[in-house]
Design an enzyme around this catalytic site. Structure first.
Site, PDB file in Angstrom:
ATOM      1  N   CYS A   1     -96.249  95.106  11.155  1.00 45.79           N
ATOM      2  CA  CYS A   1     -97.311  94.435  10.413  1.00 45.79           C
ATOM      3  C   CYS A   1     -98.456  95.389  10.109  1.00 45.79           C
ATOM      4  O   CYS A   1     -98.846  96.201  10.955  1.00 45.79           O
ATOM      5  CB  CYS A   1     -97.841  93.248  11.228  1.00 45.79           C
ATOM      6  SG  CYS A   1     -96.609  91.945  11.470  1.00 45.79           S
TER       7      CYS A   1
ATOM      8  N   ASP B   1    -103.168  88.407  19.283  1.00 45.00           N
ATOM      9  CA  ASP B   1    -102.225  87.572  18.529  1.00 45.00           C
ATOM     10  C   ASP B   1    -102.592  86.091  18.566  1.00 45.00           C
ATOM     11  O   ASP B   1    -102.051  85.305  17.778  1.00 45.00           O
ATOM     12  CB  ASP B   1    -100.801  87.765  19.062  1.00 45.00           C
ATOM     13  CG  ASP B   1    -100.267  89.143  18.752  1.00 45.00           C
ATOM     14  OD1 ASP B   1    -100.122  89.471  17.576  1.00 45.00           O
ATOM     15  OD2 ASP B   1    -100.010  89.912  19.702  1.00 45.00           O
TER      16      ASP B   1
ATOM     17  N   VAL C   1    -108.983  94.881  19.143  1.00 46.25           N
ATOM     18  CA  VAL C   1    -107.680  95.511  19.359  1.00 46.25           C
ATOM     19  C   VAL C   1    -107.146  96.157  18.084  1.00 46.25           C
ATOM     20  O   VAL C   1    -106.754  97.325  18.083  1.00 46.25           O
ATOM     21  CB  VAL C   1    -106.668  94.492  19.924  1.00 46.25           C
ATOM     22  CG1 VAL C   1    -105.312  95.149  20.145  1.00 46.25           C
ATOM     23  CG2 VAL C   1    -107.188  93.901  21.230  1.00 46.25           C
TER      24      VAL C   1
ATOM     25  N   ARG D   1     -90.958  98.304  14.568  1.00 44.37           N
ATOM     26  CA  ARG D   1     -91.495  99.432  15.341  1.00 44.37           C
ATOM     27  C   ARG D   1     -90.724  99.635  16.651  1.00 44.37           C
ATOM     28  O   ARG D   1     -91.029 100.546  17.411  1.00 44.37           O
ATOM     29  CB  ARG D   1     -92.978  99.197  15.634  1.00 44.37           C
ATOM     30  CG  ARG D   1     -93.830  99.124  14.374  1.00 44.37           C
ATOM     31  CD  ARG D   1     -95.294  98.918  14.702  1.00 44.37           C
ATOM     32  NE  ARG D   1     -95.841 100.017  15.474  1.00 44.37           N
ATOM     33  CZ  ARG D   1     -96.267 101.171  14.967  1.00 44.37           C
ATOM     34  NH1 ARG D   1     -96.186 101.379  13.667  1.00 44.37           N
ATOM     35  NH2 ARG D   1     -96.754 102.112  15.732  1.00 44.37           N
TER      36      ARG D   1
ATOM     37  N   LYS E   1     -91.076  87.120  22.277  1.00 48.02           N
ATOM     38  CA  LYS E   1     -90.696  88.157  21.315  1.00 48.02           C
ATOM     39  C   LYS E   1     -91.097  89.538  21.829  1.00 48.02           C
ATOM     40  O   LYS E   1     -90.336  90.505  21.705  1.00 48.02           O
ATOM     41  CB  LYS E   1     -91.368  87.887  19.969  1.00 48.02           C
ATOM     42  CG  LYS E   1     -91.336  89.054  18.977  1.00 48.02           C
ATOM     43  CD  LYS E   1     -92.155  88.748  17.751  1.00 48.02           C
ATOM     44  CE  LYS E   1     -92.261  89.940  16.822  1.00 48.02           C
ATOM     45  NZ  LYS E   1     -93.099  91.035  17.389  1.00 48.02           N
TER      46      LYS E   1
END
Length: 442
Positions: A122, A315, A337, A98, A24
């Site tokens: 998000c 992530d 992060v 974004r 992605k």
């Protein structure tokens, strides 16, 4: 509260095989890069996710003809008739992604103008576009803020420059790459992000005729060229999705083969997976992948600190924390992060987990948040028996973590807002069914 609900009957291990497609975090940027070429581009293994739909819509608004190829997941982009898009039509996408900010460089080169709507994404902490805009200004862009977005021009074209990022931002690095490849002169970017998706984007741009040198110590040098051609590319697989299914296998006591997953992009994750007590087996054949399973016995508590690549990916943190609720002892998580990425733990506590969050840095990795009053560290006491509970998904990665927790919990949970998961996980409901999960639409 959203009406997009998934009813999850948990408590059973996930077992079976699923497949991951292109990353992605690369595919959408590769789609934007097609704008730079003067001939068609072809991209394979494109996942059917919401972010891809958004970028496809934006490209088509700007005159790019996007068509499906012969192979499933193949897209062809023809940029022969790039044009300015209607601001109102662009604004339909405002708040949904974004990605639009990355259109700046390609549109400035093609049209001398770019309009960028208000950006969404998000809500996991500050992801300001200041780095993006400052880099563009250094290259000669003029940025005017309007009530509906940003109006950006380059009266004298974009020029090469020397620029150092205050933080190795992935998005800002992509911005500089997409803008500098056709700028006049040489651009030197210091403190750049070097994630695998960045390297794959550089590979795409090189196929198009760009001249990009990646030096040591996060320095990338881009020599601008007059023209770029189209590309043909098969992207790296989605290492975030692969890790998510791996964590689901561990949390549920299951056994999941993730076809398409590759060791090279997941080495840091695999190290932690081993320390926790998970098992994996790598199939390096052309159609191979990685098998992830819970080998039995107790899982072990660990220290998990996120960081930019080659550190442990932010992530990966949320799905892995669900598995850590089943580990014996005290696990420590230090998120370096995104400052607001631990909000999802409230829902896990409601399901029976014991997670305490802290403002202090509970780890040795350098961190920007230690003195800024953000709850960015956590201690997880386990193992905890998870029980079904209704949860509302706040963002993409938290959403998949809540889904894993519901699958691991005893009883029936209702998970609200699953449309957010579709932003980054292709056909996840069918994949759940393939793994034997008992789920249904509410």
């Amino acid at each position: 509260m959203t009406t997009d609900v998934l009813v999850v009957h948990g408590g059973s291990p996930l077992r079976g095989q699923i497949r991951v497609r292109g990353a992605k975090n690369l595919v959408s940027k590769a789609m934007v890069a097609a704008l730079l070429g003067d001939s068609p581009s072809r991209l394979y293994d494109v996942p059917a996710i919401r972010d891809v739909e958004i970028v496809r819509g934006l490209l088509e608004l700007h005159g790019v003809r996007v068509s499906d190829g012969e192979e499933h997941g193949e897209l062809v982009f023809d940029p022969a008739n790039v044009e300015r898009a209607n601001v109102d039509e662009i604004n339909v996408h405002a708040g949904s992604s974004r990605i639009p900010i990355l259109f700046c460089g390609p549109l400035l080169h093609k049209l001398g103008h770019a309009f960028i709507p208000d950006l969404g994404g998000c809500n996991i902490g500050g992801r300001p576009i200041d780095f993006h805009l400052q880099a563009l200004r250094e290259m000669g862009a003029v940025v005017d803020k309007t009530p509906s977005g940003l109006d950006i021009t380059a009266p004298n074209g974009l020029q090469g420059t020397k620029f150092e990022l205050p933080y190795p931002s992935v998005g800002a690095t992509e911005q500089v790459l997409l803008a500098a490849v056709r700028a006049h002169g040489v651009t030197e970017l210091r403190n750049a992000a070097v994630e695998p998706e960045i390297m794959d984007l550089i590979a795409i741009l090189q196929k198009m005729g760009a001249i990009i040198n990646v030096h040591t110590d996060r320095v990338i040098e881009i020599e601008g060229v007059d023209r770029l051609r189209g590309y043909t590319h098969r992207p790296i697989p989605d290492r975030i999705e692969a890790a998510s299914w791996a964590a689901a296998a561990l949390a549920t006591g299951g056994d999941v083969y993730v076809q398409g997953a590759r060791q090279a992009e997941m080495m840091t994750f695999l190290n932690l997976y081993t320390k926790v007590g998970g098992a994996f087996d790598i199939d390096d054949s052309p159609t191979g992948g990685i098998r992830f399973w819970h080998p039995g016995g107790e899982l072990k508590a660990v220290l998990l600190e996120t960081d930019v690549h080659p550190g442990f990916m932010t992530d990966w943190q949320q799905p892995m924390v669900v598995a850590l609720t089943q580990a014996r002892g005290l696990s420590i998580v230090h998120e370096t992060v995104y400052e607001r990425r631990l909000g999802y733990t409230d829902a896990l506590n409601q399901m029976g987990a014991t997670i305490q969050t802290y403002r202090e840095c509970l780890g040795g990795t350098p961190c920007r948040f230690g003195r800024r009053n953000f709850t960015h560290s956590a201690v997880i006491a386990g193992p905890s028996k998870l029980l079904a509970h209704d949860v509302v998904i706040p963002d993409l990665r938290a959403g998949f973590s809540h889904l894993i927790a519901a699958l691991a919990a005893e009883g029936t949970s209702r998970v609200y807002g699953v449309e957010l998961i579709r932003r980054g996980y292709e056909d996840f409901e069918a994949k759940l069914a393939a793994l034997g999960a008992s789920v249904e639409k509410g």
